[in-house]
Design a protein around this motif. Structure first.
Motif, short mmCIF file in Angstrom:
data_model
loop_
_atom_site.label_atom_id
_atom_site.label_comp_id
_atom_site.label_asym_id
_atom_site.label_seq_id
_atom_site.Cartn_x
_atom_site.Cartn_y
_atom_site.Cartn_z
N SER A 122 0.76 -1.24 -0.05
CA SER A 122 -0.18 -0.16 -0.07
C SER A 122 1.01 1.39 0.13
O SER A 122 0.28 2.38 -0.38
CB SER A 122 -0.90 -0.07 1.24
OG SER A 122 -0.18 -0.20 2.35
N HIS A 123 2.04 1.26 0.50
CA HIS A 123 2.89 2.20 0.52
C HIS A 123 4.23 2.21 -0.50
O HIS A 123 5.37 2.53 -0.20
CB HIS A 123 3.57 2.47 1.93
CG HIS A 123 2.54 2.87 3.01
ND1 HIS A 123 1.58 4.11 2.86
CD2 HIS A 123 2.13 1.98 3.98
CE1 HIS A 123 0.82 4.02 3.94
NE2 HIS A 123 0.89 2.90 4.41
N ALA A 124 3.94 1.42 -1.57
CA ALA A 124 4.92 1.04 -2.44
C ALA A 124 5.47 2.34 -3.17
O ALA A 124 4.66 3.14 -3.45
CB ALA A 124 4.25 0.18 -3.30
N ASP A 228 -5.34 3.50 -7.07
CA ASP A 228 -5.66 4.07 -5.83
C ASP A 228 -4.74 5.44 -5.47
O ASP A 228 -5.14 6.61 -4.90
CB ASP A 228 -5.67 3.28 -4.77
CG ASP A 228 -6.75 2.32 -4.90
OD1 ASP A 228 -7.62 2.46 -5.46
OD2 ASP A 228 -6.79 0.95 -4.38
N ARG A 229 -3.37 5.18 -5.63
CA ARG A 229 -2.38 6.32 -5.62
C ARG A 229 -2.72 7.38 -6.57
O ARG A 229 -2.48 8.52 -5.98
CB ARG A 229 -1.08 5.58 -5.77
CG ARG A 229 0.25 6.58 -5.43
CD ARG A 229 1.35 6.11 -5.51
NE ARG A 229 1.84 5.63 -6.81
CZ ARG A 229 1.83 4.30 -7.39
NH1 ARG A 229 1.82 3.39 -6.67
NH2 ARG A 229 2.20 4.11 -8.65
N VAL A 230 -3.04 7.17 -7.60
CA VAL A 230 -3.27 8.13 -8.71
C VAL A 230 -4.58 9.14 -8.32
O VAL A 230 -4.35 10.34 -8.22
CB VAL A 230 -3.12 7.62 -10.07
CG1 VAL A 230 -3.94 8.60 -10.77
CG2 VAL A 230 -1.87 7.37 -10.65
N LYS A 231 -5.37 8.38 -8.09
CA LYS A 231 -6.86 8.97 -7.58
C LYS A 231 -6.53 9.65 -6.19
O LYS A 231 -6.98 10.99 -6.19
CB LYS A 231 -7.92 8.02 -7.09
CG LYS A 231 -9.12 8.37 -6.76
CD LYS A 231 -10.18 7.30 -6.52
CE LYS A 231 -11.35 8.05 -6.18
NZ LYS A 231 -12.44 6.77 -5.84
N SER A 232 -6.05 9.11 -5.39
CA SER A 232 -5.56 10.12 -4.00
C SER A 232 -4.57 11.31 -4.37
O SER A 232 -4.80 12.18 -3.99
CB SER A 232 -4.74 9.21 -3.09
OG SER A 232 -4.33 10.09 -2.01
N GLY A 233 -3.69 11.23 -5.26
CA GLY A 233 -2.47 12.03 -5.62
C GLY A 233 -3.28 13.22 -6.69
O GLY A 233 -2.93 14.52 -6.14
N VAL A 234 -4.20 13.02 -7.45
CA VAL A 234 -5.20 13.95 -7.97
C VAL A 234 -5.97 14.79 -7.01
O VAL A 234 -5.81 16.06 -7.16
CB VAL A 234 -6.00 13.35 -9.19
CG1 VAL A 234 -7.16 14.19 -9.53
CG2 VAL A 234 -5.20 12.67 -10.44
N LYS A 235 -6.45 14.09 -6.11
CA LYS A 235 -7.33 14.94 -4.98
C LYS A 235 -6.31 15.98 -4.40
O LYS A 235 -6.72 17.09 -4.16
CB LYS A 235 -7.92 14.04 -4.30
CG LYS A 235 -8.94 14.54 -3.22
CD LYS A 235 -9.49 13.52 -2.37
CE LYS A 235 -10.40 14.28 -1.39
NZ LYS A 235 -10.99 13.13 -0.28
N GLN A 236 -5.25 15.19 -3.73
CA GLN A 236 -4.25 16.14 -3.05
C GLN A 236 -3.86 17.35 -3.56
O GLN A 236 -3.54 18.60 -3.30
CB GLN A 236 -3.12 15.31 -2.35
CG GLN A 236 -3.57 14.43 -1.47
CD GLN A 236 -2.76 13.50 -0.96
OE1 GLN A 236 -1.43 13.47 -1.21
NE2 GLN A 236 -3.10 12.37 -0.23
#
Length: 796
Positions: A122-124, A228-236
């Motif tokens: 999850s933290h790759a 998931d990482r991309v989705k979270s990154g776009v939001k942040q």
């Protein structure tokens, strides 16, 4: 791509292809996970695809419309399919070149996947692992290699896969740290000691199959983490960019002339915009891959071939698919102690299946879980293959000895949930025909879902208390959809009648959930309404009515809104399930272990909805939280009516001194009439008749209580403080309590309630002496009361 043309030309010569692996740089030693695609001969070719971030950023420019994205997707999908075919052709030449070349190629693939296990973390860190582009291409190449023996579902081809892969000393995959499907590491080590391993070489089909399973998990599987990482990154990044731009906007025209502002734009704003664009482009590229139906159909064919192999592996006769697999493998339906005994389930799990790495199954489940979210996914309009997957899912859920990981089963139920969702054209979900027409699925679906509804109580995670609610929501939704078919209603009745212990355990879990969810939902709705009214009052210039700051108030509101949106939705589904079940099998809900708790829960929440404080539940836009008080009131009232002819339930409602209020039932009828929820006069007649009978029981109980007067403490149950009728003595604490109260306690906690030692009902002894004393006390008090009454008659 001209270099690729030249390379293909060279490898077309079998003599060249057979020694190609001897060239320096083909497979250097000591490469790290991310270096294979840049520091090997084939790496730079194998990494090229629309999923490379630089290519994605070029293809998906800022400002493009949805229709433009669809057009770009179609073009890139065709291009990617063609590219993968060319890469496969190149790799196929190496494989067909003979032993040494084939072995070197497989070892290269194995080394890549062995060193890229962290891609699923999850933290790759994507910089320290191979790219999605590289790993997806390799996965798709293996898919093509596996098509001849997996896509055809030919039993003879499946037999060529060596089931004793774990016994191979020189197996390509590093499985030392892998969690096993249903055994401990210690048990695995004891069964695969060095002296039990074999040096017999594996055939290409076996090597290819097991490599493919690893790539499905760590190759294709890595893209879910990226998504998931991309989705979270776009939001942040969107939030960060907005803050900076808002600050610059406030600065106005100075931003154009002030050197500091210009430097901020160049050093902060522009990089943020570039990074955000890259992430948005990557999001589009991932969705392009996921919606590439031709590619996903090929992958799903291989998925089905793999699950067919595993079904054959767990089949005691190993004849599947030539002969059907009979499930359950062992019938433990009404032996709930065995269903809950992890050690026992491990002891009967099939060998060698139980020792296989869990990721072999996890990769398959994760793929279907991820891809099922997309419209036109490979399961849709693919009934022959979908039948196989649903059969596999039901087998895993129906046979608890197969897979021990509840998270895997939870993802499987979510796939079934997606398949049961009604389609946009109003038709049933695309799995519903299989649920209702596939004999094996139809026979086992209801009990499989109900069993996992109970078993998901314990996931082993720190968040297990909340994890279970999402899974139970998915199961409840599927059951709601199944209720359209009489077969499943009849199946529930059969389970309730023939598997009483199993069914009671289920109802106890449902009751626990409903009690908690309803209480939490109504509590947070009360907080929401209170915060909304306070915020509105302050906005109108009124002084604060509490000590919360405006920020605290907004934070409290946001927190309760987040929880309410989830809990109210879960509550609605659980209450609906109670309504459906009590209508079909009312007598099952009157057993002593649950009837008092059920009556108390229903009474308490009826008062909350129509009692003196019902106005506190009023919130703005209740639909935003799925809160429909009139519908919830109708469902609760319907449950009362469903159980109204069961005397134990009437007695239990009357015994509930905390919440039973006949006036609330009358108010409920008025409200339901007002909102048009009363289906007919019979509804009111049944509900009012039920209340009148409960009032009569309450009156009789009060009279009996007055007759007995003060009851000695020794005769009262130590938990409920009610007169014991059937006292039993606990073996460890030596305390006596009423059998019915103990049964209710053991449904949720199999321990002595006074010292927490493990306890089963069969361990207790009847407290005959205490029971005789209680009966003598009752007889004595009633005789004395009769004598007093007779004396009054004589006096008169």
């Amino acid at each position: 791509m001209k270099i690729l043309d030249v390379l293909q030309l060279f490898l077309s010569n079998k003599a060249v292809a057979s020694i190609f692996h001897e060239i320096d740089g083909y497979h250097p030693d000591g490469l790290k996970a991310h270096q294979f695609e840049t520091k090997t001969l084939l790496g730079p070719f194998l990494r090229i695809s629309p999923l490379l971030i630089s290519i994605a950023a070029f293809n998906y420019t800022d400002g493009i419309t949805k229709s433009q994205i669809r057009s770009i997707d179609e073009s890139l999908q065709a291009e990617h399919n063609m590219s993968v075919n060319r890469l496969f052709s190149l790799c196929d030449k190496l494989v067909r070149a003979g032993g040494a070349a084939r072995e070197a190629f497989l070892k290269l693939l194995a080394d890549i996947v062995n060193k890229n296990h962290l891609r699923r973390g999850s933290h790759a860190d994507p910089r320290k692992n191979a790219s999605d582009s590289f790993m997806i291409n390799l996965s798709l190449i293996l898919v093509k290699f596996a098509q001849p023996f997996l896509a055809t579902l030919n039993p003879k081809m499946l037999e060529k896969i060596d089931i004793h892969y774990l016994s191979q000393r020189n197996k390509l995959l590093d499985l030392t740290e892998e969690t096993k499907i249903n055994s401990t590491i210690q048990e695995y080590d004891e069964n695969y000691t060095d002296d039990k391993l074999t040096d017999k070489p594996l055939n290409f089909i076996s090597d290819c199959f097991y490599l493919l399973l690893a790539y499905i998990h760590y190759g294709i599987g890595g893209i879910y983490i990226s998504a998931d990482r991309v989705k979270s990154g776009v939001k942040q990044l969107t939030e960060q960019l907005k803050k900076v731009e808002d600050m610059l906007q406030k600065a106005g025209s100075q931003a154009q002339t002030n050197p500091l502002m210009k430097m901020m734009i160049e050093t902060k704003v522009n990089p943020l915009k570039k990074e955000l664009h890259n992430l948005k482009a990557m999001k589009c590229a991932i969705e392009m891959f996921a919606t590439n139906r031709n590619t996903q159909l090929e992958v799903f064919d291989i998925i089905i071939g793999s699950v067919t192999f595993f079904m054959k592996l767990v089949d005691p006769t190993h004849k599947y698919p030539s002969a059907p697999l009979q499930i359950p493998l062992r019938n433990m339906d009404d032996d709930v102690d065995k269903l809950d005994d992890i050690e026992y389930l491990r002891s009967i799990s099939p060998v060698p299946f139980k020792y296989y790495p869990e990721m072999f199954i996890e990769g398959i489940v994760n793929y279907c879980h991820y891809i099922s979210r997309y419209n036109n996914n490979p399961m849709f309009q693919n009934e022959e293959k979908l039948n196989k997957f649903v059969e596999f899912s039901i087998t895993i859920l129906r046979c608890p000895e197969l897979v021990s990981n509840p998270h895997l089963k939870a993802r499987l139920t979510e796939v079934l949930f997606f398949g049961s969702l009604p389609l946009q054209n109003g038709r049933d979900g695309y799995m519903m025909d299989i649920f209702n027409n596939n004999t094996k699925v139809k026979k086992n679906l209801m009990i499989s879902l109900l069993d996992f509804y109970v078993m998901v109580e314990k996931t082993g995670a720190s968040s297990q208390f909340y994890d279970k609610f999402n899974t139970r929501y998915h199961i409840s939704f599927i059951l709601e959809q199944l209720w359209k078919f009489d077969f499943f209603k009849d199946d529930l009745k059969r389970i309730a009648q023939k598997l009483q212990t199993f069914f009671v355990r289920l109802i106890a879990r449902m009751l626990n959930d409903t009690t908690y969810l309803l209480d939490e939902s109504l509590n947070h709705l009360h907080i929401i309404g209170s915060c909304q009214r306070e915020i509105a009052s302050r906005a109108n210039g009124n002084p604060p009515s509490n000590d919360d700051s405006d920020e605290d108030l907004q934070a409290k509101l946001a927190d309760s809104e987040r929880i309410a949106k989830s809990f109210v939705q879960l509550t609605n589904k659980t209450i609906l399930l109670f309504n459906l079940f009590t209508e079909e099998t009312p007598r099952s809900f009157t057993i002593v272990e649950i009837v008092d708790r059920l009556a108390g829960m229903l009474n308490y929440n009826l008062v909350a909805l129509v009692g003196p404080k019902y106005n506190e539940l009023k919130v703005k836009d209740p639909e935003a939280y799925q809160f429909k008080p009139s519908e919830l009131l109708f469902q609760l009232s319907s449950i009362f009516i469903n159980l109204s002819n069961e005397q134990p339930f009437v007695d239990a409602v009357a015994r509930d001194q905390r919440s039973f209020d006949p006036e609330c039932f009358k108010r409920a009828i008025k409200i339901l009439y007002k909102v048009g929820k009363v289906p007919g006069p019979e509804f009111e007649t049944k509900l009012i008749g039920f209340v009148e009978r409960a009032e009569q029981v309450q009156k009789e109980d009060e009279e009996e209580e007055m007759e007995l007067g003060d009851i000695p403490d020794d005769f009262l149950d130590p938990l409920m403080y009610t007169l014991m009728k059937d006292p039993v003595k606990l073996p460890h604490s030596k305390i006596s309590m009423d059998r019915s109260v103990l049964k209710a306690h053991l449904m949720n906690d199999p321990t002595d309630p006074f010292n927490r030692t493990p306890l089963k009902l069969e361990d207790v002894d009847d407290d005959v002496e205490l029971k005789e004393k209680i009966q003598a006390f009752i007889k004595e008090r009633k005789a004395a009361l009769k004598q007093d009454k007779d004396g009054d008659v004589v006096m008169k």
